[in-house]
Motif scaffolding. Structure first.
Motif, PDB file in Angstrom:
ATOM      1  N   GLY A 165     -13.469   2.350   1.953  1.00 48.15           N
ATOM      2  CA  GLY A 165     -12.676   3.172   3.073  1.00 48.15           C
ATOM      3  C   GLY A 165     -11.542   3.885   2.392  1.00 48.15           C
ATOM      4  O   GLY A 165     -11.364   5.089   2.682  1.00 48.15           O
ATOM      5  N   PHE A 166     -10.810   3.051   1.785  1.00 50.08           N
ATOM      6  CA  PHE A 166      -9.537   3.549   1.047  1.00 50.08           C
ATOM      7  C   PHE A 166      -9.979   4.732   0.187  1.00 50.08           C
ATOM      8  O   PHE A 166      -9.410   6.034   0.170  1.00 50.08           O
ATOM      9  CB  PHE A 166      -8.811   2.534   0.483  1.00 50.08           C
ATOM     10  N   PHE A 167     -10.959   4.544  -0.541  1.00 48.98           N
ATOM     11  CA  PHE A 167     -11.581   5.351  -1.605  1.00 48.98           C
ATOM     12  C   PHE A 167     -11.946   7.006  -0.684  1.00 48.98           C
ATOM     13  O   PHE A 167     -11.545   8.202  -1.215  1.00 48.98           O
ATOM     14  CB  PHE A 167     -12.678   5.214  -2.511  1.00 48.98           C
ATOM     15  N   PHE A 168     -12.655   6.621   0.280  1.00 48.43           N
ATOM     16  CA  PHE A 168     -12.944   7.906   0.925  1.00 48.43           C
ATOM     17  C   PHE A 168     -11.946   8.694   1.683  1.00 48.43           C
ATOM     18  O   PHE A 168     -12.060  10.108   1.860  1.00 48.43           O
ATOM     19  CB  PHE A 168     -14.025   7.684   2.033  1.00 48.43           C
ATOM     20  N   VAL A 169     -10.988   7.897   2.374  1.00 47.47           N
ATOM     21  CA  VAL A 169      -9.907   8.375   3.113  1.00 47.47           C
ATOM     22  C   VAL A 169      -8.850   9.266   2.087  1.00 47.47           C
ATOM     23  O   VAL A 169      -8.484  10.308   2.209  1.00 47.47           O
ATOM     24  CB  VAL A 169      -9.223   7.428   3.709  1.00 47.47           C
ATOM     25  N   MET A 170      -8.753   8.625   0.672  1.00 49.91           N
ATOM     26  CA  MET A 170      -7.787   9.122  -0.012  1.00 49.91           C
ATOM     27  C   MET A 170      -8.425  10.255  -0.884  1.00 49.91           C
ATOM     28  O   MET A 170      -7.903  11.395  -1.296  1.00 49.91           O
ATOM     29  CB  MET A 170      -7.088   8.084  -0.928  1.00 49.91           C
ATOM     30  N   SER A 171      -9.552  10.289  -1.411  1.00 52.69           N
ATOM     31  CA  SER A 171     -10.176  11.240  -1.874  1.00 52.69           C
ATOM     32  C   SER A 171     -10.512  12.709  -0.793  1.00 52.69           C
ATOM     33  O   SER A 171     -10.217  13.701  -1.525  1.00 52.69           O
ATOM     34  CB  SER A 171     -11.701  10.863  -2.683  1.00 52.69           C
ATOM     35  N   GLY A 172     -10.884  12.205   0.264  1.00 50.53           N
ATOM     36  CA  GLY A 172     -10.772  13.137   1.488  1.00 50.53           C
ATOM     37  C   GLY A 172      -9.657  14.140   1.425  1.00 50.53           C
ATOM     38  O   GLY A 172      -9.503  15.293   1.595  1.00 50.53           O
ATOM     39  N   ALA A 173      -8.503  13.022   1.432  1.00 47.95           N
ATOM     40  CA  ALA A 173      -7.167  13.724   1.526  1.00 47.95           C
ATOM     41  C   ALA A 173      -6.799  14.585   0.358  1.00 47.95           C
ATOM     42  O   ALA A 173      -6.199  15.838   0.666  1.00 47.95           O
ATOM     43  CB  ALA A 173      -5.922  12.654   1.552  1.00 47.95           C
TER      44      ALA A 173
END
Length: 133
Positions: free
Chosen positions: A83-91
């Protein structure tokens, strides 16, 4: 044997330094998002996202930090890291798409790097091991 212990100790130190730094970053940004800070709200709307997404992401970040810091619950930890990877890469991608300057993109890049380093250096007792038959 001593080299192995030294390596394990070094890995644990790296893990905890980067994990605590990541946790601090996630908690602080979650608080800013949950408080609907005007600068963060402007940042979200500049990226084209609705304001209510700040609440969702803020809550997920807090829950993710808890999942990563508590002992055991290995599958939950993997989900939190994902989840952190997806949220931060999306950001990061969102900032790049709208053409934000490096100064506005850097915090997301930093948190993404912290997530990756924390995940990579996690000790064996914080990893899911797959036993093949």
């Amino acid at each position: 044997m001593e080299t192995s212990n030294r390596s394990e100790k070094r890995t644990k130190i790296i893990y905890w330094i980067f994990t605590l730094w990541m946790a601090l970053g996630m908690v602080s940004t979650a608080i800013v998002q949950l408080m609907k800070n005007k600068d963060e709200l402007a940042n979200f709307t500049n990226l084209g996202y609705p304001a209510y997404l700040m609440t969702i992401i803020g809550v997920w970040k807090l829950l993710g930090v808890i999942a990563i810091l508590i002992p055991k619950r290995l599958l939950l930890k993997e989900w939190a890291y994902a989840g952190f990877f997806f949220v931060m890469s999306g950001a990061v991608i969102s900032h790049l798409i709208v053409g934000d300057p490096a100064g506005r993109t850097f915090p997301a890049v930093l948190l993404l790097v912290l997530v990756i380093i924390s995940w990579y250096f996690r000790p064996a007792n914080r990893k899911i091991t797959i036993i093949e038959k």
